[in-house]
Design a protein around this motif. Structure first.
Motif, PDB file in Angstrom:
ATOM      1  N   ASP A  12      -2.272   1.724 -30.163  1.00 43.62           N
ATOM      2  CA  ASP A  12      -2.025   1.152 -28.836  1.00 43.62           C
ATOM      3  C   ASP A  12      -2.909   1.772 -27.758  1.00 43.62           C
ATOM      4  OD1 ASP A  12      -0.116  -0.392 -29.998  1.00 43.62           O
ATOM      5  OD2 ASP A  12       1.600   0.751 -29.255  1.00 43.62           O
ATOM      6  N   GLU A  13      -3.528   2.909 -28.080  1.00 39.39           N
ATOM      7  CA  GLU A  13      -4.325   3.618 -27.084  1.00 39.39           C
ATOM      8  C   GLU A  13      -5.782   3.162 -27.062  1.00 39.39           C
ATOM      9  OE1 GLU A  13      -3.839   7.695 -28.090  1.00 39.39           O
ATOM     10  OE2 GLU A  13      -1.662   7.689 -27.800  1.00 39.39           O
ATOM     11  N   VAL A  14      -6.178   2.364 -28.057  1.00 35.86           N
ATOM     12  CA  VAL A  14      -7.574   1.943 -28.123  1.00 35.86           C
ATOM     13  C   VAL A  14      -7.698   0.478 -27.697  1.00 35.86           C
ATOM     14  CG1 VAL A  14      -8.086   3.596 -29.945  1.00 35.86           C
ATOM     15  CG2 VAL A  14      -7.447   1.273 -30.575  1.00 35.86           C
ATOM     16  N   LEU A  15      -8.796   0.162 -27.033  1.00 39.77           N
ATOM     17  CA  LEU A  15      -9.149  -1.208 -26.660  1.00 39.77           C
ATOM     18  C   LEU A  15      -8.059  -1.930 -25.862  1.00 39.77           C
ATOM     19  CD1 LEU A  15     -10.602  -2.114 -30.159  1.00 39.77           C
ATOM     20  CD2 LEU A  15     -11.918  -1.479 -28.138  1.00 39.77           C
ATOM     21  N   PRO A  16      -7.504  -1.283 -24.849  1.00 38.82           N
ATOM     22  CA  PRO A  16      -6.419  -1.933 -24.094  1.00 38.82           C
ATOM     23  C   PRO A  16      -6.847  -3.220 -23.401  1.00 38.82           C
ATOM     24  CG  PRO A  16      -7.212   0.037 -22.954  1.00 38.82           C
ATOM     25  CD  PRO A  16      -7.830   0.049 -24.320  1.00 38.82           C
ATOM     26  N   GLU A  17      -8.117  -3.300 -22.984  1.00 39.01           N
ATOM     27  CA  GLU A  17      -8.569  -4.512 -22.288  1.00 39.01           C
ATOM     28  C   GLU A  17      -8.560  -5.724 -23.217  1.00 39.01           C
ATOM     29  OE1 GLU A  17     -10.337  -1.751 -22.563  1.00 39.01           O
ATOM     30  OE2 GLU A  17     -10.382  -0.851 -20.565  1.00 39.01           O
ATOM     31  N   LEU A  18      -9.016  -5.521 -24.463  1.00 38.41           N
ATOM     32  CA  LEU A  18      -9.014  -6.626 -25.419  1.00 38.41           C
ATOM     33  C   LEU A  18      -7.591  -7.012 -25.807  1.00 38.41           C
ATOM     34  CD1 LEU A  18     -12.003  -5.869 -27.838  1.00 38.41           C
ATOM     35  CD2 LEU A  18     -11.700  -7.854 -26.348  1.00 38.41           C
ATOM     36  N   ARG A  19      -6.713  -6.024 -25.936  1.00 43.22           N
ATOM     37  CA  ARG A  19      -5.302  -6.334 -26.247  1.00 43.22           C
ATOM     38  C   ARG A  19      -4.703  -7.202 -25.147  1.00 43.22           C
ATOM     39  NH1 ARG A  19      -2.342  -3.077 -29.674  1.00 43.22           N
ATOM     40  NH2 ARG A  19      -0.608  -3.111 -28.194  1.00 43.22           N
ATOM     41  N   THR A  20      -4.992  -6.844 -23.904  1.00 42.59           N
ATOM     42  CA  THR A  20      -4.474  -7.616 -22.778  1.00 42.59           C
ATOM     43  C   THR A  20      -5.021  -9.038 -22.781  1.00 42.59           C
ATOM     44  OG1 THR A  20      -4.253  -5.622 -21.438  1.00 42.59           O
ATOM     45  CG2 THR A  20      -4.337  -7.721 -20.262  1.00 42.59           C
ATOM     46  N   GLU A  21      -6.301  -9.185 -23.157  1.00 41.95           N
ATOM     47  CA  GLU A  21      -6.906 -10.510 -23.207  1.00 41.95           C
ATOM     48  C   GLU A  21      -6.219 -11.391 -24.244  1.00 41.95           C
ATOM     49  OE1 GLU A  21     -11.299 -12.618 -23.825  1.00 41.95           O
ATOM     50  OE2 GLU A  21     -11.107 -10.428 -23.865  1.00 41.95           O
ATOM     51  N   VAL A  22      -5.929 -10.833 -25.415  1.00 40.65           N
ATOM     52  CA  VAL A  22      -5.217 -11.596 -26.447  1.00 40.65           C
ATOM     53  C   VAL A  22      -3.856 -12.051 -25.927  1.00 40.65           C
ATOM     54  CG1 VAL A  22      -4.180 -11.514 -28.748  1.00 40.65           C
ATOM     55  CG2 VAL A  22      -6.387 -10.412 -28.341  1.00 40.65           C
ATOM     56  N   GLU A  23      -3.171 -11.157 -25.232  1.00 40.21           N
ATOM     57  CA  GLU A  23      -1.813 -11.445 -24.794  1.00 40.21           C
ATOM     58  C   GLU A  23      -1.744 -12.454 -23.655  1.00 40.21           C
ATOM     59  OE1 GLU A  23      -0.354  -7.563 -23.933  1.00 40.21           O
ATOM     60  OE2 GLU A  23      -0.016  -7.049 -26.057  1.00 40.21           O
ATOM     61  N   ARG A  24      -2.900 -12.783 -23.085  1.00 40.21           N
ATOM     62  CA  ARG A  24      -2.913 -13.809 -22.032  1.00 40.21           C
ATOM     63  C   ARG A  24      -2.698 -15.210 -22.599  1.00 40.21           C
ATOM     64  NH1 ARG A  24      -7.806 -11.164 -19.809  1.00 40.21           N
ATOM     65  NH2 ARG A  24      -7.167  -9.823 -18.065  1.00 40.21           N
ATOM     66  N   HIS A  25      -2.951 -15.374 -23.888  1.00 36.81           N
ATOM     67  CA  HIS A  25      -2.921 -16.708 -24.489  1.00 36.81           C
ATOM     68  C   HIS A  25      -1.701 -16.886 -25.392  1.00 36.81           C
ATOM     69  CE1 HIS A  25      -7.010 -17.149 -23.041  1.00 36.81           C
ATOM     70  NE2 HIS A  25      -7.345 -16.037 -23.659  1.00 36.81           N
ATOM     71  N   GLU A  26      -1.160 -18.077 -25.388  1.00 34.97           N
ATOM     72  CA  GLU A  26      -0.052 -18.390 -26.281  1.00 34.97           C
ATOM     73  C   GLU A  26      -0.565 -18.452 -27.722  1.00 34.97           C
ATOM     74  OE1 GLU A  26       2.533 -21.608 -25.101  1.00 34.97           O
ATOM     75  OE2 GLU A  26       1.814 -21.463 -23.034  1.00 34.97           O
ATOM     76  N   THR A  27       0.317 -18.103 -28.657  1.00 32.80           N
ATOM     77  CA  THR A  27      -0.059 -18.178 -30.060  1.00 32.80           C
ATOM     78  C   THR A  27      -0.327 -19.630 -30.458  1.00 32.80           C
ATOM     79  OG1 THR A  27       2.280 -18.343 -30.715  1.00 32.80           O
ATOM     80  CG2 THR A  27       1.307 -16.140 -30.656  1.00 32.80           C
ATOM     81  N   HIS A  28      -1.088 -19.808 -31.535  1.00 35.10           N
ATOM     82  CA  HIS A  28      -1.444 -21.126 -32.078  1.00 35.10           C
ATOM     83  C   HIS A  28      -2.457 -21.869 -31.219  1.00 35.10           C
ATOM     84  CE1 HIS A  28       1.770 -20.481 -34.903  1.00 35.10           C
ATOM     85  NE2 HIS A  28       2.671 -20.471 -33.961  1.00 35.10           N
ATOM     86  N   THR A  29      -3.073 -21.208 -30.239  1.00 34.86           N
ATOM     87  CA  THR A  29      -4.102 -21.861 -29.437  1.00 34.86           C
ATOM     88  C   THR A  29      -5.475 -21.352 -29.868  1.00 34.86           C
ATOM     89  OG1 THR A  29      -4.064 -20.157 -27.705  1.00 34.86           O
ATOM     90  CG2 THR A  29      -2.535 -22.025 -27.466  1.00 34.86           C
ATOM     91  N   PRO A  30      -6.536 -22.165 -29.677  1.00 36.17           N
ATOM     92  CA  PRO A  30      -7.884 -21.695 -30.042  1.00 36.17           C
ATOM     93  C   PRO A  30      -8.271 -20.421 -29.291  1.00 36.17           C
ATOM     94  CG  PRO A  30      -7.878 -24.073 -29.676  1.00 36.17           C
ATOM     95  CD  PRO A  30      -6.536 -23.568 -29.243  1.00 36.17           C
ATOM     96  N   GLU A  31      -7.855 -20.324 -28.033  1.00 33.99           N
ATOM     97  CA  GLU A  31      -8.188 -19.137 -27.246  1.00 33.99           C
ATOM     98  C   GLU A  31      -7.542 -17.880 -27.830  1.00 33.99           C
ATOM     99  OE1 GLU A  31      -8.476 -22.799 -24.853  1.00 33.99           O
ATOM    100  OE2 GLU A  31      -6.865 -21.907 -26.051  1.00 33.99           O
ATOM    101  N   HIS A  32      -6.325 -18.012 -28.287  1.00 36.15           N
ATOM    102  CA  HIS A  32      -5.627 -16.877 -28.899  1.00 36.15           C
ATOM    103  C   HIS A  32      -6.328 -16.457 -30.181  1.00 36.15           C
ATOM    104  CE1 HIS A  32      -2.453 -14.784 -31.213  1.00 36.15           C
ATOM    105  NE2 HIS A  32      -2.030 -14.379 -30.027  1.00 36.15           N
ATOM    106  N   ARG A  33      -6.689 -17.422 -31.014  1.00 41.03           N
ATOM    107  CA  ARG A  33      -7.364 -17.113 -32.289  1.00 41.03           C
ATOM    108  C   ARG A  33      -8.694 -16.407 -32.056  1.00 41.03           C
ATOM    109  NH1 ARG A  33      -5.021 -22.119 -33.766  1.00 41.03           N
ATOM    110  NH2 ARG A  33      -6.868 -23.283 -33.111  1.00 41.03           N
ATOM    111  N   GLU A  34      -9.466 -16.879 -31.082  1.00 44.50           N
ATOM    112  CA  GLU A  34     -10.786 -16.297 -30.843  1.00 44.50           C
ATOM    113  C   GLU A  34     -10.692 -14.892 -30.254  1.00 44.50           C
ATOM    114  OE1 GLU A  34     -13.753 -17.408 -31.850  1.00 44.50           O
ATOM    115  OE2 GLU A  34     -12.466 -18.850 -32.894  1.00 44.50           O
ATOM    116  N   THR A  35      -9.793 -14.694 -29.314  1.00 42.94           N
ATOM    117  CA  THR A  35      -9.662 -13.357 -28.729  1.00 42.94           C
ATOM    118  C   THR A  35      -9.079 -12.376 -29.734  1.00 42.94           C
ATOM    119  OG1 THR A  35      -7.530 -14.018 -27.749  1.00 42.94           O
ATOM    120  CG2 THR A  35      -9.481 -14.148 -26.347  1.00 42.94           C
ATOM    121  N   LEU A  36      -8.205 -12.864 -30.619  1.00 37.65           N
ATOM    122  CA  LEU A  36      -7.653 -11.986 -31.652  1.00 37.65           C
ATOM    123  C   LEU A  36      -8.748 -11.547 -32.621  1.00 37.65           C
ATOM    124  CD1 LEU A  36      -5.252 -10.592 -32.960  1.00 37.65           C
ATOM    125  CD2 LEU A  36      -4.765 -12.718 -34.203  1.00 37.65           C
ATOM    126  N   LYS A  37      -9.651 -12.463 -32.963  1.00 40.75           N
ATOM    127  CA  LYS A  37     -10.775 -12.088 -33.831  1.00 40.75           C
ATOM    128  C   LYS A  37     -11.649 -11.028 -33.183  1.00 40.75           C
ATOM    129  CE  LYS A  37     -11.411 -16.214 -36.714  1.00 40.75           C
ATOM    130  NZ  LYS A  37     -12.350 -17.305 -37.085  1.00 40.75           N
TER     131      LYS A  37
END
Length: 269
Positions: free
Chosen positions: A135-160
């Motif tokens: 949880d201490e690494v890459l907090p900005e990317l974690r926050t970006e993933v959490e901006r998107h609802e699951t099952h959306t293309p944006e969520h899949r791409e940011t999670l990758k």
């Protein structure tokens, strides 16, 4: 030690958790998601956790072997059975590890990454053993993933993107540690012990279960253990699923999956 357990996949994909138990040992593994990215291994995460779990159970059946040494040995043995795979790939199949073992009147525990062990004391208090370095690494990317609802293309791409970035710091001094091909990871676990006489029961679980308390905040540890006593592991997992069903796309509780694999081993004395 009496152990009962259950493990339920989070969706249509194969369950990447693994659980095993004996009168002296409980083991829970939570395979890391690949987000559809290459791992360099043609066996896959479910195969890896099954192999690691089996070798851990066998190695730690000997009470003279420490939990740390047992994990290092199990990792070496699993790596040795698939040398044809690219085990140097940063995305090689990997797993969290949570182990509880009864030995000589003492409970030894080991946790690597975010699959926690919770001990219920005889006075009703709860001791949570976990490793949240991820949880201490890459907090900005974690926050970006959490901006998107699951099952959306944006969520899949940011999670990758997050998983790719995590792989670069995985099992390094600047990142976090998980059980993969390198036995050195065993030297970076959270370990300790507790007197059996001070413990009423224990739960060894994947974060697919513990998030009911830690992330969703829809239960207390007291409630978790009450549910385990009355309805067992399957009853607790059912509670998690019912909770997640009220927020299927992660709007209330942003997360990587609508429903993660959920596993718990419940230990009583």
């Amino acid at each position: 030690m009496r152990v009962c357990f259950d493990s339920v996949g989070g969706g249509a994909n194969p369950n990447e958790d693994w659980v095993g138990g004996s009168p002296a040992l409980a083991v829970v593994l939570d395979g890391l998601s690949t987000a559809g990215l290459s791992t360099g291994c043609h066996h896959g995460v479910p195969w890896f956790v099954a192999q690691l779990g089996g070798h851990l159970m066998a190695t730690l059946a000997d009470p003279s072997v420490t939990l740390t040494d047992g994990l290092a040995s199990a990792l070496e043995r699993v790596a040795a059975i698939h040398p044809e795979c690219d085990l140097a790939n940063p995305g090689t199949p990997s797993s969290t590890v949570a182990v509880l073992r009864q030995r000589y009147g003492v409970l030894d525990y080991l946790v690597l990454a975010d699959s926690p062990i919770v001990l219920e004391g005889t006075s009703g208090e709860h001791m949570v053993i976990t490793d949240l370095r991820v949880d201490e690494v890459l907090p900005e990317l974690r926050t970006e993933v959490e901006r998107h609802e699951t099952h959306t293309p944006e969520h899949r791409e940011t999670l990758k993107r997050l998983v790719l970035a995590q792989r670069q710091v995985r099992n390094t001094p600047d990142g976090y540690w998980v059980a993969g091909a390198n036995p050195e990871a065993a030297r970076h676990c959270v370990t300790g012990s507790a007197k059996i006489g001070n413990v009423r029961s224990a739960a060894v679980m994947s974060d697919g279960v513990s998030r009911l308390v830690t992330e969703y905040r829809m239960a207390t540890w007291e409630y978790v253990f009450s549910t385990l006593r009355d309805y067992g592991p399957s009853g607790l997992i059912t509670t998690v699923r019912k909770t997640e069903a009220t927020d299927p796309t992660g709007k209330r509780w942003p997360r990587y999956k609508s429903g993660d694999d959920a596993t718990v081993a419940y230990c009583r004395w």
